[in-house]
Design a protein around this motif. Structure first.
Motif, short mmCIF file in Angstrom:
data_model
loop_
_atom_site.label_atom_id
_atom_site.label_comp_id
_atom_site.label_asym_id
_atom_site.label_seq_id
_atom_site.Cartn_x
_atom_site.Cartn_y
_atom_site.Cartn_z
N ALA A 8 0.80 -1.22 0.00
CA ALA A 8 0.00 0.00 0.00
C ALA A 8 0.83 1.27 0.00
N THR A 9 1.78 1.35 -0.92
CA THR A 9 2.54 2.58 -1.15
C THR A 9 2.71 2.75 -2.66
N PRO A 10 2.91 3.97 -3.13
CA PRO A 10 3.13 4.16 -4.57
C PRO A 10 4.34 3.39 -5.07
N GLY A 11 5.44 3.42 -4.30
CA GLY A 11 6.66 2.74 -4.74
C GLY A 11 6.49 1.24 -4.85
N ALA A 12 5.87 0.62 -3.85
CA ALA A 12 5.67 -0.83 -3.86
C ALA A 12 4.74 -1.23 -5.00
N THR A 13 3.71 -0.44 -5.22
CA THR A 13 2.76 -0.75 -6.30
C THR A 13 3.44 -0.65 -7.66
N ARG A 14 4.21 0.42 -7.87
CA ARG A 14 4.93 0.56 -9.14
C ARG A 14 5.90 -0.60 -9.36
N GLU A 15 6.57 -1.03 -8.31
CA GLU A 15 7.55 -2.11 -8.42
C GLU A 15 6.87 -3.41 -8.85
N VAL A 16 5.71 -3.70 -8.26
CA VAL A 16 4.97 -4.92 -8.62
C VAL A 16 4.50 -4.85 -10.07
N LEU A 17 3.94 -3.71 -10.45
CA LEU A 17 3.45 -3.56 -11.83
C LEU A 17 4.59 -3.69 -12.84
N LYS A 18 5.73 -3.09 -12.51
CA LYS A 18 6.89 -3.15 -13.41
C LYS A 18 7.41 -4.58 -13.50
N ARG A 19 7.50 -5.26 -12.38
CA ARG A 19 8.03 -6.63 -12.35
C ARG A 19 7.21 -7.58 -13.20
N HIS A 20 5.92 -7.33 -13.27
CA HIS A 20 5.04 -8.22 -14.02
C HIS A 20 4.63 -7.64 -15.37
N GLY A 21 5.19 -6.49 -15.73
CA GLY A 21 4.85 -5.89 -17.01
C GLY A 21 3.38 -5.62 -17.15
N PHE A 22 2.76 -5.19 -16.04
CA PHE A 22 1.31 -5.02 -16.00
C PHE A 22 0.90 -3.62 -16.44
N SER A 23 -0.09 -3.54 -17.29
CA SER A 23 -0.63 -2.26 -17.75
C SER A 23 -2.03 -2.07 -17.20
N LEU A 24 -2.30 -0.88 -16.68
CA LEU A 24 -3.61 -0.57 -16.14
C LEU A 24 -4.66 -0.62 -17.24
N LYS A 25 -5.84 -1.13 -16.89
CA LYS A 25 -6.94 -1.22 -17.84
C LYS A 25 -8.08 -0.32 -17.37
N LYS A 26 -8.23 0.82 -18.04
CA LYS A 26 -9.27 1.76 -17.68
C LYS A 26 -10.66 1.14 -17.79
N GLU A 79 -11.78 -12.14 -9.36
CA GLU A 79 -11.04 -11.24 -10.24
C GLU A 79 -11.29 -11.63 -11.69
N ARG A 80 -11.66 -10.66 -12.53
CA ARG A 80 -11.98 -10.94 -13.93
C ARG A 80 -10.79 -10.71 -14.87
N ASP A 81 -9.78 -9.96 -14.44
CA ASP A 81 -8.63 -9.65 -15.29
C ASP A 81 -7.71 -10.87 -15.36
N PRO A 82 -7.56 -11.51 -16.53
CA PRO A 82 -6.76 -12.74 -16.64
C PRO A 82 -5.26 -12.52 -16.41
N SER A 83 -4.82 -11.28 -16.40
CA SER A 83 -3.39 -11.03 -16.18
C SER A 83 -3.03 -10.89 -14.70
N LEU A 84 -4.02 -10.86 -13.83
CA LEU A 84 -3.73 -10.64 -12.41
C LEU A 84 -3.47 -11.88 -11.57
N PRO A 85 -3.99 -13.07 -11.89
CA PRO A 85 -3.69 -14.23 -11.06
C PRO A 85 -2.20 -14.47 -10.85
N ALA A 86 -1.38 -14.26 -11.88
CA ALA A 86 0.07 -14.45 -11.75
C ALA A 86 0.67 -13.43 -10.79
N VAL A 87 0.13 -12.21 -10.83
CA VAL A 87 0.59 -11.17 -9.91
C VAL A 87 0.24 -11.55 -8.48
N LEU A 88 -0.99 -12.01 -8.26
CA LEU A 88 -1.43 -12.39 -6.93
C LEU A 88 -0.65 -13.59 -6.39
#
Length: 298
Positions: A8-26, A79-88
């Motif tokens: 629950a911090t901007p830095g930790a969230t960015r690190e997780v998203l970057k590590r998994h190559g995750f793009s936000l889906k509006k 969770e409906r986003d198929p790219s998130l199970p790997a992140v979780l």
């Protein structure tokens, strides 16, 4: 002070998203909570404890989920986003034996789906619903969970401020409507707090509210409750008209002439002035209308 969730911090969230190559889906309304203090307040309001099995919808990268698992018996998430199970699987690895994931749209999930998922982690059906909900479906999901999952005793949910206002509205106010009445058949507001856009990444263009709803138990039969919900839809079908005219239009538009004919008797039985608008009557009056509807059908 102990952290509720290390994610629950901007830095930790960015690190997780970057590590998994995750793009936000509006299109999925993805706004990640990045304030640990807010996570802590959600835990406090929901009163999640070591014996609780929790239902969560929209876990994202697991920010709130991590905090729930650190305090609860188990968590069942949808969770409906198929790219998130790997992140979780990465972010929640320390709790994986107590976490069950349903990869499905929350609007399509059934009580049986949730109960079966809980069994896979050796848990009973969830008793608490705690979530930072996708705003586009929040109202529908909350009502549906209370209607379909009798095991749920409470829901502590982050929703758009206007949705929270509808959930907790009182008769005669602008936010009060059919949805308010229908939700009141199952739950009542307990407490809430506001959350500004700056607590998310990216910041949404709306204000948010975390609202706790506690299930109400009463003597009303399921048929009467279902009928009360229908009468609420009828009364607010033409909101600016009298309750009599609105209900007439609602049932006539559905070819239910018999229901139209019974309206005067139903209003009399429930103590309703047919010349008043539906917005002036509390949920208890709609329950009385529901009972009158059911009795008239017998």
């Amino acid at each position: 002070m102990t952290s509720a969730s290390p994610l629950a911090t901007p830095g930790a969230t960015r690190e997780v998203l970057k590590r998994h190559g995750f793009s936000l889906k509006k299109s999925l309304g993805q706004n990640f909570l990045v304030n640990d203090a807010v996570v802590g307040k959600i835990l406090q309001l929901s009163e999640v404890g070591p014996d609780d099995v929790v239902l969560e919808v929209g876990p994202g990268i697991g920010t709130l989920t991590y905090a729930l698992l650190a305090n609860a018996r188990a968590v069942v998430a949808v969770e409906r986003d198929p790219s998130l199970p790997a992140v979780l699987a990465d972010t929640l690895s320390a709790f994986w034996g107590r976490f069950a994931l349903i990869e499905k749209d929350a609007l399509d999930v059934t009580a049986a789906d949730v109960a079966e998922a809980a069994v896979t982690v050796g848990a009973a059906a969830p008793g608490k619903f705690v979530a930072n909900l996708p705003y586009a479906v929040a109202a529908t999901v909350v009502l549906g969970c209370f209607q379909d999952m009798s095991s749920l005793g409470s829901a502590t949910v982050m929703v758009q401020r206007e949705v929270a206002e509808r959930m907790a509205a009182t008769p005669g106010t602008k936010a009060y409507g059919a949805y308010t009445v229908k939700l009141a058949m199952y739950a009542e507001p307990a407490d809430s707090f506001s959350v500004g856009p700056g607590n998310f990444m990216p910041p949404p263009h709306v204000e948010s509210t975390v609202l706790r709803l506690d299930r109400v138990e009463g003597p009303a039969s399921p048929k009467a409750v279902k009928a009360a919900c229908r009468m609420a839809d009828a009364a607010f079908f033409a909101r600016r008209k009298t309750i009599a005219n609105s209900c007439k239009q609602y049932f006539a538009s559905r070819g239910e002439g018999e229901a139209v004919e019974r309206l005067p008797a139903m209003f009399e039985a429930a103590g309703v002035d047919p010349k008043a608008r539906g917005e002036v009557y509390p949920p208890s009056t709609y329950l009385a209308l529901g009972r009158a509807y059911v009795e008239g059908k017998a």
